[in-house]
Design an enzyme around this catalytic site. Structure first.
Site, PDB file in Angstrom:
ATOM      1  N   LYS A  10       0.832  -1.213   0.000  1.00  0.00           N
ATOM      2  CA  LYS A  10       0.000   0.000   0.000  1.00  0.00           C
ATOM      3  C   LYS A  10       0.865   1.262   0.000  1.00  0.00           C
ATOM      4  O   LYS A  10       2.086   1.174   0.068  1.00  0.00           O
ATOM      5  CB  LYS A  10      -0.969  -0.053   1.193  1.00  0.00           C
ATOM      6  CG  LYS A  10      -1.895  -1.290   1.166  1.00  0.00           C
ATOM      7  CD  LYS A  10      -3.015  -1.178   0.153  1.00  0.00           C
ATOM      8  CE  LYS A  10      -3.639  -2.479  -0.328  1.00  0.00           C
ATOM      9  NZ  LYS A  10      -4.372  -3.309   0.580  1.00  0.00           N
TER      10      LYS A  10
HETATM   11  C1  LIG Z   1      -5.390  -4.454   0.829  1.00  0.00           C
HETATM   12  C2  LIG Z   1      -6.872  -4.310   0.862  1.00  0.00           C
HETATM   13  C3  LIG Z   1      -7.629  -4.674   1.988  1.00  0.00           C
HETATM   14  C4  LIG Z   1      -7.060  -5.446   3.126  1.00  0.00           C
HETATM   15  O1  LIG Z   1      -6.037  -4.805   3.783  1.00  0.00           O
HETATM   16  P1  LIG Z   1      -5.214  -5.620   4.915  1.00  0.00           P
HETATM   17  O2  LIG Z   1      -4.511  -4.525   5.658  1.00  0.00           O
HETATM   18  O3  LIG Z   1      -4.281  -6.527   4.169  1.00  0.00           O
HETATM   19  O4  LIG Z   1      -6.185  -6.347   5.741  1.00  0.00           O
HETATM   20  C5  LIG Z   1      -8.974  -4.399   1.992  1.00  0.00           C
HETATM   21  N1  LIG Z   1      -9.575  -3.823   0.949  1.00  0.00           N
HETATM   22  C6  LIG Z   1      -8.896  -3.488  -0.171  1.00  0.00           C
HETATM   23  C7  LIG Z   1      -9.631  -2.829  -1.301  1.00  0.00           C
HETATM   24  C8  LIG Z   1      -7.534  -3.736  -0.256  1.00  0.00           C
HETATM   25  O5  LIG Z   1      -6.869  -3.444  -1.384  1.00  0.00           O
END
Ligand SMILES: *Cc1c(COP(=O)(O)O)cnc(C)c1O
Length: 386
Positions: A186
């Site tokens: 991210k």
């Molecule tokens: C990455 C992601 C998540 C989950 O995030 P985590 O921190 O890995 O639990 C949820 N929704 C979307 C759209 C994502 O891209």
């Protein structure tokens, strides 16, 4: 000669992070503590203040807590887009509630807001919009529908640090809760981690209690409390979703770099757009108004047009042969076995997401990507598609 491979994504972790995390390790405070409180505080400042932040060990945990705090329970319905990661939907099932899937708007790739009202029933309790790739949803429009039908709104903001709609940061649109992810790929990372922000103190309080075993801190917090330091009260069967100080230390360093990271991502997205515009591909949607909106550019998703004469799978294979990693965001949930079978979902009910999936490719876009590698990726795409 071994060909170098350019991965699809890499985190950007520097000496600042390494030395700050080392210091935290040396302090021996490794679980939730002062660094986590500081990270929550700085996160609120970054979003412009006037919010409460509850750090968690993933966005998935954050979405779960936010839904629970909003009172979502067995048999309820929660509206979500089909074009998202499975985490958006699975947390609804954790509570015994059911996701109601909606097709994407073919222009923005976000939830088609015009289809929401038709899906609302007497069981509908909430909407979870997802800001796909970092392009913000029209939050005023979604919140107006929610108000009309008395629904909760929990934003899946996993892609949105930082995104803006109508001059308002995502996080500040008065939804019930907004949930960020700090997963490795991210825009900022804590390894694993997430953050819930809200303006609703009741939701914040419930999330804090459920984040750590359902333990209420009231006995400690009240000035009048005469409870001894070892005393605590369990008020619910909570979860173990707290963020560590190790992760929060990483988060503090990353947050300090977030604007610099965003500038670089924006510059790289621009370069892709300019150097690929004459090819048989659809470029990703951009903000409607550059004066008032911000795209975080978490992802750069192109779509191969039929004129491309190469299908998506072959394109990805050719890129990989040339040493370039790509990805697909996302395989729509209506095409995933569990969701498809459990809810009897048909491709024909989601024509835009189905069509989008067929040609969709996410290109590498991250701050660690050098200009040389970026140029090589662009040249390779041009070579494959020309
Ligand atoms: C990455 C992601 C998540 C989950 O995030 P985590 O921190 O890995 O639990 C949820 N929704 C979307 C759209 C994502 O891209």
């Amino acid at each position: 000669m071994i060909q170098k491979f350019i991965p699809f994504a890499l985190p950007d972790i520097g000496e600042e992070e390494i030395s700050a995390v080392s210091e935290t390790l040396r302090s021996l405070w490794v679980t939730t503590g002062p660094k986590t409180r500081e990270f929550e505080h700085e996160f609120v400042n970054y979003l412009g203040g006037n919010l409460e932040a509850i750090s968690v060990n993933s966005a998935t945990a954050g979405l779960h807590l936010a839904l629970e705090a909003c009172g979502i329970k067995s048999g309820d319905e929660v509206i979500i887009p089909t074009l998202t990661f499975t985490a958006t939907a699975e947390v609804i099932r954790y509570l015994g509630a059911n996701p109601i899937f909606i097709d994407c708007d073919p222009q923005t790739l976000n939830i088609d807001i015009d289809q929401i009202e038709a899906k609302i029933t007497h069981s509908t309790r909430a909407i979870i919009p997802v800001h796909f790739a970092g392009l913000a949803c029209d939050m005023p429009k979604i919140l107006a529908i929610a108000k009309k039908y008395n629904l909760r709104v929990i934003e899946d903001a996993a892609h949105t640090l930082p995104s803006k709609f109508n001059n308002v940061m995502i996080g500040q649109h008065n939804s019930d809760a907004v949930v960020y992810s700090f997963y490795a790929t991210k825009t900022i990372t804590t390894g694993e981690g997430g953050m819930i922000v809200t303006k609703n103190s009741e939701i914040a309080k419930r999330c804090r209690i459920m984040r750590l075993h359902g333990i209420s801190r009231d006995a400690f917090d009240r000035y009048t409390s005469t409870a001894p330091s070892w005393y605590y009260e369990v008020v619910a069967p909570g979860y173990k979703y707290n963020l560590t100080d190790i992760a929060s230390t990483l988060g503090l360093c990353q947050l300090a770099k977030a604007n610099k990271f965003h500038q670089r991502r924006t510059q790289m997205a621009k370069k892709y757009q300019e150097s690929l515009k004459d090819l048989p591909i659809k470029l990703p949607p951009v903000v409607a108004n550059t004066a008032t909106d911000i795209h975080s550019w978490h992802l750069f998703v192109i779509n191969l047009l039929p004129e491309a004469k190469i299908n998506r799978d072959k394109f990805i294979a050719r890129m990989s042969e040339k040493g370039i990693g790509t990805s697909v965001h996302f395989i729509p949930l209506h095409m995933q076995p569990y969701w498809k079978n459990e809810y009897n979902l048909q491709d024909t009910d989601f024509p835009h997401a189905t069509k989008n999936y067929a040609g969709s490719v996410s290109l590498p876009l991250y701050t660690k990507l050098s200009d040389t590698d970026h140029d090589y990726i662009i040249a390779t795409i041009r070579q494959i598609l020309n």
